[in-house]
Design a protein around this motif. Structure first.
Motif, PDB file in Angstrom:
ATOM      1  N   ASN A  71      35.929   1.225   5.491  1.00 65.72           N
ATOM      2  CA  ASN A  71      36.613   0.332   4.107  1.00 65.72           C
ATOM      3  C   ASN A  71      37.824  -1.106   5.165  1.00 65.72           C
ATOM      4  OD1 ASN A  71      33.776   0.212   3.020  1.00 65.72           O
ATOM      5  ND2 ASN A  71      34.453   2.573   2.325  1.00 65.72           N
ATOM      6  N   GLN A  72      37.884  -0.763   5.972  1.00 66.48           N
ATOM      7  CA  GLN A  72      39.902  -1.249   6.027  1.00 66.48           C
ATOM      8  C   GLN A  72      40.135  -0.758   5.501  1.00 66.48           C
ATOM      9  OE1 GLN A  72      39.050  -5.814   3.777  1.00 66.48           O
ATOM     10  NE2 GLN A  72      38.501  -6.133   6.441  1.00 66.48           N
ATOM     11  N   THR A  73      40.826   0.451   5.667  1.00 67.60           N
ATOM     12  CA  THR A  73      41.634   1.444   5.300  1.00 67.60           C
ATOM     13  C   THR A  73      41.292   2.506   5.970  1.00 67.60           C
ATOM     14  OG1 THR A  73      43.800   1.827   3.706  1.00 67.60           O
ATOM     15  CG2 THR A  73      40.916   2.233   3.216  1.00 67.60           C
ATOM     16  N   PHE A  74      42.172   3.495   5.779  1.00 69.89           N
ATOM     17  CA  PHE A  74      42.404   5.024   6.684  1.00 69.89           C
ATOM     18  C   PHE A  74      41.787   5.709   5.974  1.00 69.89           C
ATOM     19  CE2 PHE A  74      46.043   4.541   4.547  1.00 69.89           C
ATOM     20  CZ  PHE A  74      46.714   5.462   3.699  1.00 69.89           C
ATOM     21  N   PRO A  75      41.121   7.435   6.538  1.00 72.64           N
ATOM     22  CA  PRO A  75      40.310   8.255   5.327  1.00 72.64           C
ATOM     23  C   PRO A  75      40.671   8.975   4.490  1.00 72.64           C
ATOM     24  CG  PRO A  75      40.319   8.304   7.892  1.00 72.64           C
ATOM     25  CD  PRO A  75      41.395   7.709   7.588  1.00 72.64           C
ATOM     26  N   SER A  94      38.954  -3.168  15.921  1.00 73.66           N
ATOM     27  CA  SER A  94      39.494  -1.842  16.218  1.00 73.66           C
ATOM     28  C   SER A  94      40.170  -0.946  15.411  1.00 73.66           C
ATOM     29  CB  SER A  94      40.589  -2.749  17.653  1.00 73.66           C
ATOM     30  OG  SER A  94      39.663  -3.360  18.511  1.00 73.66           O
ATOM     31  N   GLY A  95      40.093  -1.178  14.307  1.00 73.59           N
ATOM     32  CA  GLY A  95      40.602   0.207  13.220  1.00 73.59           C
ATOM     33  C   GLY A  95      42.300  -0.434  13.132  1.00 73.59           C
ATOM     34  N   LEU A  96      42.477  -1.281  13.549  1.00 73.71           N
ATOM     35  CA  LEU A  96      43.922  -2.003  13.050  1.00 73.71           C
ATOM     36  C   LEU A  96      44.425  -1.762  11.652  1.00 73.71           C
ATOM     37  CD1 LEU A  96      44.729  -4.013  16.005  1.00 73.71           C
ATOM     38  CD2 LEU A  96      45.124  -1.956  15.864  1.00 73.71           C
ATOM     39  N   ARG A 145      51.198   1.839   7.771  1.00 75.17           N
ATOM     40  CA  ARG A 145      52.405   1.830   8.623  1.00 75.17           C
ATOM     41  C   ARG A 145      53.623   1.968   7.379  1.00 75.17           C
ATOM     42  NH1 ARG A 145      53.366   0.603  13.613  1.00 75.17           N
ATOM     43  NH2 ARG A 145      51.997  -0.220  14.650  1.00 75.17           N
ATOM     44  N   GLN A 146      52.661   1.844   6.412  1.00 70.85           N
ATOM     45  CA  GLN A 146      53.321   1.205   4.616  1.00 70.85           C
ATOM     46  C   GLN A 146      53.648   2.501   4.271  1.00 70.85           C
ATOM     47  OE1 GLN A 146      52.356  -1.976   1.957  1.00 70.85           O
ATOM     48  NE2 GLN A 146      50.462  -2.080   4.035  1.00 70.85           N
ATOM     49  N   ILE A 147      52.025   3.556   4.412  1.00 66.96           N
ATOM     50  CA  ILE A 147      52.590   4.973   3.966  1.00 66.96           C
ATOM     51  C   ILE A 147      53.565   6.217   4.576  1.00 66.96           C
ATOM     52  CG2 ILE A 147      50.996   6.949   3.587  1.00 66.96           C
ATOM     53  CD1 ILE A 147      50.120   4.506   1.817  1.00 66.96           C
ATOM     54  N   PHE A 148      53.447   5.936   6.256  1.00 66.95           N
ATOM     55  CA  PHE A 148      54.391   6.622   6.527  1.00 66.95           C
ATOM     56  C   PHE A 148      56.129   6.175   5.984  1.00 66.95           C
ATOM     57  CE2 PHE A 148      50.733   8.739   8.436  1.00 66.95           C
ATOM     58  CZ  PHE A 148      51.235   9.926   9.016  1.00 66.95           C
ATOM     59  N   SER A 149      56.303   4.796   6.202  1.00 69.99           N
ATOM     60  CA  SER A 149      57.537   4.434   5.768  1.00 69.99           C
ATOM     61  C   SER A 149      58.170   5.447   3.496  1.00 69.99           C
ATOM     62  CB  SER A 149      57.650   3.525   5.680  1.00 69.99           C
ATOM     63  OG  SER A 149      57.053   2.757   7.496  1.00 69.99           O
ATOM     64  N   GLN A 150      57.151   5.414   2.949  1.00 71.67           N
ATOM     65  CA  GLN A 150      57.427   6.286   2.528  1.00 71.67           C
ATOM     66  C   GLN A 150      57.721   7.269   2.162  1.00 71.67           C
ATOM     67  OE1 GLN A 150      58.386   2.856   0.384  1.00 71.67           O
ATOM     68  NE2 GLN A 150      57.584   4.753  -1.298  1.00 71.67           N
ATOM     69  N   VAL A 151      57.250   8.042   2.593  1.00 75.64           N
ATOM     70  CA  VAL A 151      57.681   9.670   3.573  1.00 75.64           C
ATOM     71  C   VAL A 151      59.074   9.614   4.050  1.00 75.64           C
ATOM     72  CG1 VAL A 151      55.603  10.127   2.225  1.00 75.64           C
ATOM     73  CG2 VAL A 151      56.042  10.013   5.011  1.00 75.64           C
ATOM     74  N   HIS A 152      59.635   8.476   4.519  1.00 67.90           N
ATOM     75  CA  HIS A 152      60.882   8.875   5.181  1.00 67.90           C
ATOM     76  C   HIS A 152      60.610   9.292   7.081  1.00 67.90           C
ATOM     77  CE1 HIS A 152      63.478   8.104   1.850  1.00 67.90           C
ATOM     78  NE2 HIS A 152      62.506   8.742   1.845  1.00 67.90           N
ATOM     79  N   ALA A 153      59.222   9.158   7.496  1.00 67.16           N
ATOM     80  CA  ALA A 153      58.821   9.000   8.958  1.00 67.16           C
ATOM     81  C   ALA A 153      58.849   8.017   9.762  1.00 67.16           C
ATOM     82  CB  ALA A 153      57.418   9.189   8.940  1.00 67.16           C
ATOM     83  N   VAL A 154      59.650   7.364  10.836  1.00 63.05           N
ATOM     84  CA  VAL A 154      59.337   5.941  11.109  1.00 63.05           C
ATOM     85  C   VAL A 154      58.333   5.575  12.585  1.00 63.05           C
ATOM     86  CG1 VAL A 154      61.424   5.455  13.236  1.00 63.05           C
ATOM     87  CG2 VAL A 154      61.800   6.887  11.353  1.00 63.05           C
ATOM     88  N   PRO A 155      57.682   4.854  11.911  1.00 66.42           N
ATOM     89  CA  PRO A 155      55.941   4.243  12.802  1.00 66.42           C
ATOM     90  C   PRO A 155      56.719   3.196  13.203  1.00 66.42           C
ATOM     91  CG  PRO A 155      55.917   3.847  10.477  1.00 66.42           C
ATOM     92  CD  PRO A 155      57.484   4.565  10.757  1.00 66.42           C
ATOM     93  N   VAL A 156      56.490   3.739  14.961  1.00 68.46           N
ATOM     94  CA  VAL A 156      56.335   2.790  15.577  1.00 68.46           C
ATOM     95  C   VAL A 156      55.492   1.828  16.312  1.00 68.46           C
ATOM     96  CG1 VAL A 156      57.586   4.493  17.335  1.00 68.46           C
ATOM     97  CG2 VAL A 156      55.136   3.699  17.671  1.00 68.46           C
TER      98      VAL A 156
END
Length: 224
Positions: free
Chosen positions: A88-92, A121-123, A130-141
């Motif tokens: 549904n246009q997002t991740f599980p 293609s799941g993009l 990318r937004q979620i991982f930025s909030q937990v102080h990870a660094v999306p490439v």
């Protein structure tokens, strides 16, 4: 880190659905990562992690055993690649649940993505992650591997029929992850990483806590 020291890369299979394609994609990616000189590779399958899907709003509540069991694998990783479909246009939801159970395990570490799906293609899932991982102080490439209509690329033996495009995308993503993981590993070792403390009001909301007092919720919330 030492010149010959290898980085620990955790590849996380985000889907837990029956008949999922995620483990095929993850093993394809892991096989390529294991050919490199800079990574030691772990594959983490959320379907076998058995993380609870209900958590207490009390930050002092003890972690469930399944959460404790997975924590060292995430904590010791220098980098992650998340393998995700698009629902549904997002991740599980299983992936969001896993992200939310942990905190410092994600801090100051690079995250790459392998997505798969139909036309997109799941993009769309990757954009949200990318937004979620930025909030937990990870660094999306920026570099990403994406499989368009992946079901068309399965051979008779159930393995992927690869393409030069996929191989190039994986190599570029691994190169970028390796660079960030090396830099961030050194920074965490030398100075540590401490995010700003935020007062999370929702943690003290009486209707979200375990053993909640439902009477604390205004009656209007049900009558409006």
């Amino acid at each position: 880190m030492a010149e010959n020291e290898r980085l620990r890369l955790a590849i996380i299979i985000g889907s837990i659905r029956k008949g999922r394609f995620g483990h095929v994609a993850a093993e394809w990616l892991a096989a390529r990562a294991r050919l490199r000189h800079d990574f030691d590779v772990d594959v983490i399958d959320l379907a076998t992690a058995w993380l609870p899907d209900v958590m207490s709003a009390d930050p002092a509540a003890p972690r469930p055993q399944a959460v404790k069991d997975l924590a060292p694998w995430l904590g010791s990783a220098d980098a992650f690649v998340v393998v995700t479909p698009e629902h549904n246009q997002t991740f599980p939801a299983s992936l969001k649940n896993a992200i939310d159970w942990y905190d410092e395990e994600w801090h100051a570490k690079p995250v790459g993505f392998l997505s798969y799906g139909g036309a997109s293609s799941g993009l769309c899932a990757v954009a949200d992650l990318r937004q979620i991982f930025s909030q937990v102080h990870a660094v999306p490439v920026s570099e990403t591997v994406s499989f368009h209509n992946h079901w068309d690329r399965l051979g008779p033996d159930g393995n992927l029929v690869t393409s030069d495009e996929w191989e190039t995308s994986a190599r570029l993503m691994f190169d970028r992850i390796s660079w960030w993981a090396t830099v961030l590993h050194r920074a965490r070792t030398e100075t540590g990483y401490q995010p700003a403390q935020v007062n999370r009001q929702e943690r003290s909301a009486p209707w979200t806590a375990s053993g909640s007092d439902v009477s604390a919720i205004p009656i209007r919330a049900f009558s409006d």
